[in-house]
Design an enzyme around this catalytic site. Structure first.
Site, PDB file in Angstrom:
ATOM      1  N   ASN A  18       0.877  -1.170   0.000  1.00  0.00           N
ATOM      2  CA  ASN A  18       0.000   0.000   0.000  1.00  0.00           C
ATOM      3  C   ASN A  18       0.922   1.229   0.000  1.00  0.00           C
ATOM      4  O   ASN A  18       1.433   1.633   1.035  1.00  0.00           O
ATOM      5  CB  ASN A  18      -0.873  -0.077   1.266  1.00  0.00           C
ATOM      6  CG  ASN A  18      -1.819   1.093   1.408  1.00  0.00           C
ATOM      7  OD1 ASN A  18      -1.786   2.045   0.636  1.00  0.00           O
ATOM      8  ND2 ASN A  18      -2.664   1.033   2.427  1.00  0.00           N
ATOM      9  N   ARG A  98      -2.536  -1.930  -3.523  1.00  0.00           N
ATOM     10  CA  ARG A  98      -3.608  -0.940  -3.417  1.00  0.00           C
ATOM     11  C   ARG A  98      -3.376   0.140  -4.471  1.00  0.00           C
ATOM     12  O   ARG A  98      -2.323   0.782  -4.493  1.00  0.00           O
ATOM     13  CB  ARG A  98      -3.615  -0.293  -2.035  1.00  0.00           C
ATOM     14  CG  ARG A  98      -4.672   0.787  -1.946  1.00  0.00           C
ATOM     15  CD  ARG A  98      -4.524   1.637  -0.731  1.00  0.00           C
ATOM     16  NE  ARG A  98      -5.513   2.697  -0.735  1.00  0.00           N
ATOM     17  CZ  ARG A  98      -5.364   3.842  -0.085  1.00  0.00           C
ATOM     18  NH1 ARG A  98      -4.279   4.064   0.641  1.00  0.00           N
ATOM     19  NH2 ARG A  98      -6.289   4.761  -0.129  1.00  0.00           N
ATOM     20  N   HIS A 187     -11.022   5.866  -1.043  1.00  0.00           N
ATOM     21  CA  HIS A 187     -10.970   5.167   0.257  1.00  0.00           C
ATOM     22  C   HIS A 187     -11.982   4.023   0.287  1.00  0.00           C
ATOM     23  O   HIS A 187     -12.458   3.632   1.352  1.00  0.00           O
ATOM     24  CB  HIS A 187     -11.262   6.115   1.443  1.00  0.00           C
ATOM     25  CG  HIS A 187     -10.188   7.106   1.722  1.00  0.00           C
ATOM     26  ND1 HIS A 187     -10.456   8.394   2.096  1.00  0.00           N
ATOM     27  CD2 HIS A 187      -8.838   6.999   1.690  1.00  0.00           C
ATOM     28  CE1 HIS A 187      -9.315   9.048   2.283  1.00  0.00           C
ATOM     29  NE2 HIS A 187      -8.318   8.224   2.030  1.00  0.00           N
ATOM     30  N   ARG A 249      -4.323  18.502   1.755  1.00  0.00           N
ATOM     31  CA  ARG A 249      -5.255  18.816   0.653  1.00  0.00           C
ATOM     32  C   ARG A 249      -6.363  19.745   1.139  1.00  0.00           C
ATOM     33  O   ARG A 249      -6.846  19.595   2.261  1.00  0.00           O
ATOM     34  CB  ARG A 249      -5.867  17.523   0.105  1.00  0.00           C
ATOM     35  CG  ARG A 249      -4.957  16.781  -0.843  1.00  0.00           C
ATOM     36  CD  ARG A 249      -5.495  15.416  -1.191  1.00  0.00           C
ATOM     37  NE  ARG A 249      -4.914  14.387  -0.357  1.00  0.00           N
ATOM     38  CZ  ARG A 249      -5.321  13.129  -0.285  1.00  0.00           C
ATOM     39  NH1 ARG A 249      -6.354  12.741  -1.012  1.00  0.00           N
ATOM     40  NH2 ARG A 249      -4.730  12.253   0.495  1.00  0.00           N
ATOM     41  N   GLU A 392      -7.311  -2.073   5.789  1.00  0.00           N
ATOM     42  CA  GLU A 392      -7.156  -2.003   4.331  1.00  0.00           C
ATOM     43  C   GLU A 392      -6.286  -3.140   3.796  1.00  0.00           C
ATOM     44  O   GLU A 392      -6.627  -3.760   2.795  1.00  0.00           O
ATOM     45  CB  GLU A 392      -6.544  -0.650   3.935  1.00  0.00           C
ATOM     46  CG  GLU A 392      -7.547   0.479   4.062  1.00  0.00           C
ATOM     47  CD  GLU A 392      -6.919   1.857   3.899  1.00  0.00           C
ATOM     48  OE1 GLU A 392      -6.032   2.204   4.699  1.00  0.00           O
ATOM     49  OE2 GLU A 392      -7.313   2.570   2.977  1.00  0.00           O
TER      50      GLU A 392
HETATM   51  P1  ADP Z   1      -2.830   7.480   5.940  1.00  0.00           P
HETATM   52  O1  ADP Z   1      -3.895   8.278   5.249  1.00  0.00           O
HETATM   53  O2  ADP Z   1      -1.449   7.839   5.506  1.00  0.00           O
HETATM   54  O3  ADP Z   1      -3.086   5.992   5.976  1.00  0.00           O
HETATM   55  P2  ADP Z   1      -3.309   7.354   8.794  1.00  0.00           P
HETATM   56  O4  ADP Z   1      -4.616   6.666   8.725  1.00  0.00           O
HETATM   57  O5  ADP Z   1      -2.152   6.602   9.343  1.00  0.00           O
HETATM   58  O6  ADP Z   1      -2.893   8.020   7.423  1.00  0.00           O
HETATM   59  O7  ADP Z   1      -3.528   8.682   9.673  1.00  0.00           O
HETATM   60  C1  ADP Z   1      -2.523   9.621   9.844  1.00  0.00           C
HETATM   61  C2  ADP Z   1      -3.089  10.745  10.701  1.00  0.00           C
HETATM   62  O8  ADP Z   1      -3.545  10.185  11.942  1.00  0.00           O
HETATM   63  C3  ADP Z   1      -2.051  11.801  11.038  1.00  0.00           C
HETATM   64  O9  ADP Z   1      -2.605  13.093  10.892  1.00  0.00           O
HETATM   65  C4  ADP Z   1      -1.763  11.528  12.502  1.00  0.00           C
HETATM   66  O10 ADP Z   1      -1.393  12.688  13.210  1.00  0.00           O
HETATM   67  C5  ADP Z   1      -3.100  11.020  12.982  1.00  0.00           C
HETATM   68  N1  ADP Z   1      -2.968  10.264  14.237  1.00  0.00           N
HETATM   69  C6  ADP Z   1      -2.329   9.093  14.429  1.00  0.00           C
HETATM   70  N2  ADP Z   1      -2.349   8.763  15.754  1.00  0.00           N
HETATM   71  C7  ADP Z   1      -3.012   9.763  16.385  1.00  0.00           C
HETATM   72  C8  ADP Z   1      -3.369  10.032  17.745  1.00  0.00           C
HETATM   73  N3  ADP Z   1      -3.025   9.198  18.723  1.00  0.00           N
HETATM   74  N4  ADP Z   1      -4.064  11.157  18.015  1.00  0.00           N
HETATM   75  C9  ADP Z   1      -4.396  12.019  17.037  1.00  0.00           C
HETATM   76  N5  ADP Z   1      -4.087  11.825  15.737  1.00  0.00           N
HETATM   77  C10 ADP Z   1      -3.410  10.724  15.414  1.00  0.00           C
END
Ligand code: ADP
Length: 408
Positions: A18, A98, A187, A249, A392
């Protein structure tokens, strides 16, 4: 080098890749796609010449080390080396990739060959943050695993049944017919999984009237309204730029702003593309970061634009929920998923603070203590509020496994 050769069929495995713009998530499953054997992420956000390699195996803590790989070929080789070093020697019979945007033609999992690679290249401009890295990962993996079946699984597939009135934009109809300007939705792998999981949690599988609003809030953010397990509306559109505010974005803005910038400030398409995709959203407003945790910390420390960014972020999610509640004629469950949705209790609390009019009521204690796949709604709430850990990679492994079965 393959992981190993000559193993019995039932000892084979399915690798899932992914790829994001500066990360490569991976997971290895047994050949029935039931059990994750290993997984992690390679992240080269912070450096051009090295990456952080996260690796976990079932039952073991996530470990992370710094590695020299700075491209997808190096990253895929690192994965192979790490699996081998940990004694995970099942031959990889399939690699599930993905792919965010399948364009008009690719809306079911497909076998990746040179023709499909060429087609993916053609539509890369529709998802500039996602399709080019995915294609780079496909090319790397085809070199590293030449004997495996490579399968593309698309985020857009879930939306192939979206109603026509949601698909067509209010533009000249010929643009839809001649240029293919239409809503695709993204998504989809995550939304499809969450819809299924929510139905299981609520014990309403196969109920065609189940009304769900799913908020996938990660670096990219989207909301989807689902009836039964079918999407009926979604916030992302022709590209993954439309809809909610995201990490970098903008989400939806008045298109007149772009016309103004082009005419009055001589801005060109590639400059606007860079700003809208990479310099806007949480980063553009806060000036701090695209990472929600960092924006949240700055807001707590009194940074005014960080607070503004979070309020804007939450407001837009609430607006989408309100619109979708009308589309569905009510909400049986509101679902939060992905990094922010699953982990930020404060964001969930802010979003739900505006939903009393819909009688969607959060239990703050349950919200604070929430774990994956739990209900955090107040007992008086007319709809459930679920936190779901999206899967995912597992969904891609299952789709790849079904594809292989159909192929045989
Ligand atoms: P992607 O779209 O790259 O798969 P993720 O689903 O991993 O992204 O989400 C990333 C986002 O989640 C980032 O903005 C990160 O700051 C936020 N995030 C991850 N853990 C926490 C947390 N404990 N509290 C608040 N935000 C979080």
């Amino acid at each position: 080098m393959e992981l190993a050769t000559g193993g019995a069929v039932n000892q084979m495995s399915i690798l899932v890749l992914n790829a994001g713009s500066s990360t490569l998530k991976y997971a290895l499953f047994d050949d029935a796609a039931n059990t994750e054997l290993a997984g992690g992420v390679i992240d080269w956000h912070d450096s051009d010449s090295s990456a952080t390699f996260h690796f976990r195996t079932s039952g073991n803590e996530d470990s992370h080390t710094t590695v020299g790989s700075s491209d997808y070929r190096g990253a895929v080789n690192e994965i192979l080396d790490r699996l081998t070093a940990n004694g995970i020697n099942k031959p990889v019979k399939a690699v599930g990739h993905r792919i965010v945007h399948g364009g008009p033609a690719l809306n079911q999992p497909v076998l990746i060959d040179d023709r499909v690679c060429e087609e993916l290249k053609q539509i890369s401009t529709l998802a500039p943050l996602h399709n080019p890295p995915a294609l780079a990962a496909v090319k790397a993996a085809r070199k590293v695993f030449p004997g495996a079946v490579h399968i593309a699984v698309f985020d857009t597939s879930f939306y192939s049944t979206l109603p026509r009135h949601e698909v067509v934009y209010p533009l000249p109809y010929q643009w839809f017919e001649e240029y293919g300007i239409r809503r695709y939705g993204f998504h989809g792998i995550s939304h499809a999984y969450c819809a299924k999981r929510a139905a299981e949690i609520l014990k309403r599988q196969d109920d065609p009237n189940l009304r769900l609003i799913i908020c996938h809030l990660g670096n990219g953010c989207s909301a989807t309204a689902v009836r039964g397990e079918q999407p009926v509306a979604t916030t992302m559109g022709f590209t993954p730029l439309e809809g909610l505010m995201m990490g970098t974005r903008s989400g939806s803005i008045d298109p007149g702003i772009l016309l103004h910038l082009m005419e009055q400030h001589d801005m060109k398409g590639d400059h606007l593309d860079e700003i809208l995709n990479r310099q806007s959203g949480l980063l553009g407003i806060s000036g701090v970061s695209s990472d929600f945790r960092e924006v949240e910390q700055s807001a707590i420390a009194g940074h005014k634009r960080a607070s503004l960014a979070i309020e804007m972020f939450a407001t837009r999610i609430r607006s989408a929920i309100g619109a979708f509640a009308v589309t569905l004629g009510g909400i049986d469950a509101l679902i939060f998923t992905a990094g922010i949705g699953e982990h930020s209790q404060t964001l969930r609390s802010r979003v739900c603070a505006g939903l009393q009019a819909l009688n969607v009521l959060l239990d703050e204690n349950k919200n604070r203590e929430s774990s994956a796949d739990s209900d955090i709604a107040h007992a008086d709430s007319t709809s459930r509020i679920l936190v779901i850990r999206t899967q995912e990679e597992h969904s891609i492994a299952c789709a790849s496994q079904r594809f292989l079965t159909d192929l045989c």
